[in-house]
Scaffold this motif. Structure first.
Motif, PDB file in Angstrom:
ATOM      1  N   ILE A   3      39.565  72.250  43.636  1.00  0.00           N
ATOM      2  CA  ILE A   3      40.023  71.841  42.308  1.00  0.00           C
ATOM      3  C   ILE A   3      40.597  70.429  42.408  1.00  0.00           C
ATOM      4  CG2 ILE A   3      41.548  72.390  40.373  1.00  0.00           C
ATOM      5  CD1 ILE A   3      39.574  74.677  40.889  1.00  0.00           C
ATOM      6  N   ILE A 178      34.712  77.183  33.862  1.00  0.00           N
ATOM      7  CA  ILE A 178      34.659  77.105  35.328  1.00  0.00           C
ATOM      8  C   ILE A 178      33.926  78.323  35.906  1.00  0.00           C
ATOM      9  CG2 ILE A 178      36.859  78.262  35.907  1.00  0.00           C
ATOM     10  CD1 ILE A 178      37.333  75.971  37.960  1.00  0.00           C
ATOM     11  N   ILE A 205      46.249  74.841  38.157  1.00  0.00           N
ATOM     12  CA  ILE A 205      45.351  74.682  39.315  1.00  0.00           C
ATOM     13  C   ILE A 205      45.083  76.060  39.930  1.00  0.00           C
ATOM     14  CG2 ILE A 205      45.210  73.792  41.698  1.00  0.00           C
ATOM     15  CD1 ILE A 205      46.803  71.310  40.672  1.00  0.00           C
ATOM     16  N   LEU A 208      42.742  78.125  37.728  1.00  0.00           N
ATOM     17  CA  LEU A 208      41.350  77.647  37.818  1.00  0.00           C
ATOM     18  C   LEU A 208      40.719  78.105  39.134  1.00  0.00           C
ATOM     19  CD1 LEU A 208      41.730  74.019  36.411  1.00  0.00           C
ATOM     20  CD2 LEU A 208      40.462  75.883  35.343  1.00  0.00           C
ATOM     21  N   ARG A 209      41.484  78.037  40.203  1.00  0.00           N
ATOM     22  CA  ARG A 209      40.989  78.478  41.514  1.00  0.00           C
ATOM     23  C   ARG A 209      40.599  79.953  41.483  1.00  0.00           C
ATOM     24  NH1 ARG A 209      41.763  75.006  45.617  1.00  0.00           N
ATOM     25  NH2 ARG A 209      43.751  73.988  45.285  1.00  0.00           N
TER      26      ARG A 209
END
Ligand code: DX5
Ligand code: ZN
Length: 214
Positions: A3, A178, A205, A208-209
């Motif tokens: 990311i 994503i 972050i 999103l990961r």
């Protein structure tokens, strides 16, 4: 799954603090625009060089400029990764060689309308292939779903030719898009507004990961 927050959405008046908020990222994505290759102007080499000195995280420079032949090596001296657009490069091979001679990782970027086919032979020597998921120029745009098939095609070629090459996507990445990009084969994700626009960038972050790994 990597990311990379795009500092295009950060507060340029407080960059030391902004960079400190995203230290859990893999790399900082640095969007250089010259108002010629794209209809927007951001910052240049002295600014990037300065920010690099206050960042604990390596820099992933994305050059959206008209003359990467001249400028890419200069950015390579100051950062860990330099990705340039093939649409404005007169000699992509030479640029890749010059970036790598400096010990910096090299990438090429393609706009949503640019086919991958003509650049296939470059892939075996790349550290990163960036498939744009918006028209380059501005943060906060909508993810272009029609690019997903090109991401799948890129994944196939990378698996065959150079599995260690990162497959990066940039533009409109959030916790929903994503998942689609990751399913199509991307492994490196740029997000500007989804990270710097969040209340807690570090948490964004992390989310999103998690979404990318689903
Ligand atoms: C667009 C830039 C992107 C942009 C992404 O031309 O290359 O890196 O900052 O911003 P978001 O994530 O907001 O689409
Ligand atoms: Zn970018």
């Amino acid at each position: 799954m990597r990311i990379n927050p795009s500092i295009l959405s950060a507060d340029f008046a407080n960059m030391t603090a902004e960079l400190a908020k995203v230290e859990t990222a893999d790399m900082i994505h640095v969007d250089v625009m010259d108002s010629v290759f794209v209809p927007n102007l951001t910052f240049g080499l002295p600014v990037v060089e300065n920010w690099r000195t206050v960042s604990k995280t390596p820099f992933d420079v994305h050059l959206m400029i008209d003359d990467p032949d001249q400028w890419a090596p200069k950015y390579a001296e100051k950062s860990e990764m330099v990705t340039f657009h093939v649409e404005s490069a007169s000699d992509p091979q030479r640029i890749i060689d010059r970036i790598r001679e400096l010990g910096t990782r090299a990438g090429i970027a393609i706009k949503p309308g640019t086919p991958l086919e003509p650049y296939k032979e470059l892939i075996h020597q790349l550290d990163q292939l960036l498939v744009m998921t918006v028209e380059p120029g501005f943060g906060g745009q909508k993810f272009m779903h029609e690019v997903l098939s090109k991401i799948r095609q890129a994944r196939e070629i990378i698996d065959e030719e150079n599995p260690s090459c990162y497959l990066q996507v940039d533009g409109g990445i959030n916790s929903e898009t994503i998942v689609l990009a990751s399913e199509a084969g991307a492994d490196t994700f740029v997000a500007g507004s989804a990270i710097f626009g969040a209340e807690d960038p570090e948490q964004a972050i992390h989310q999103l990961r998690v979404a990318a790994s689903r």
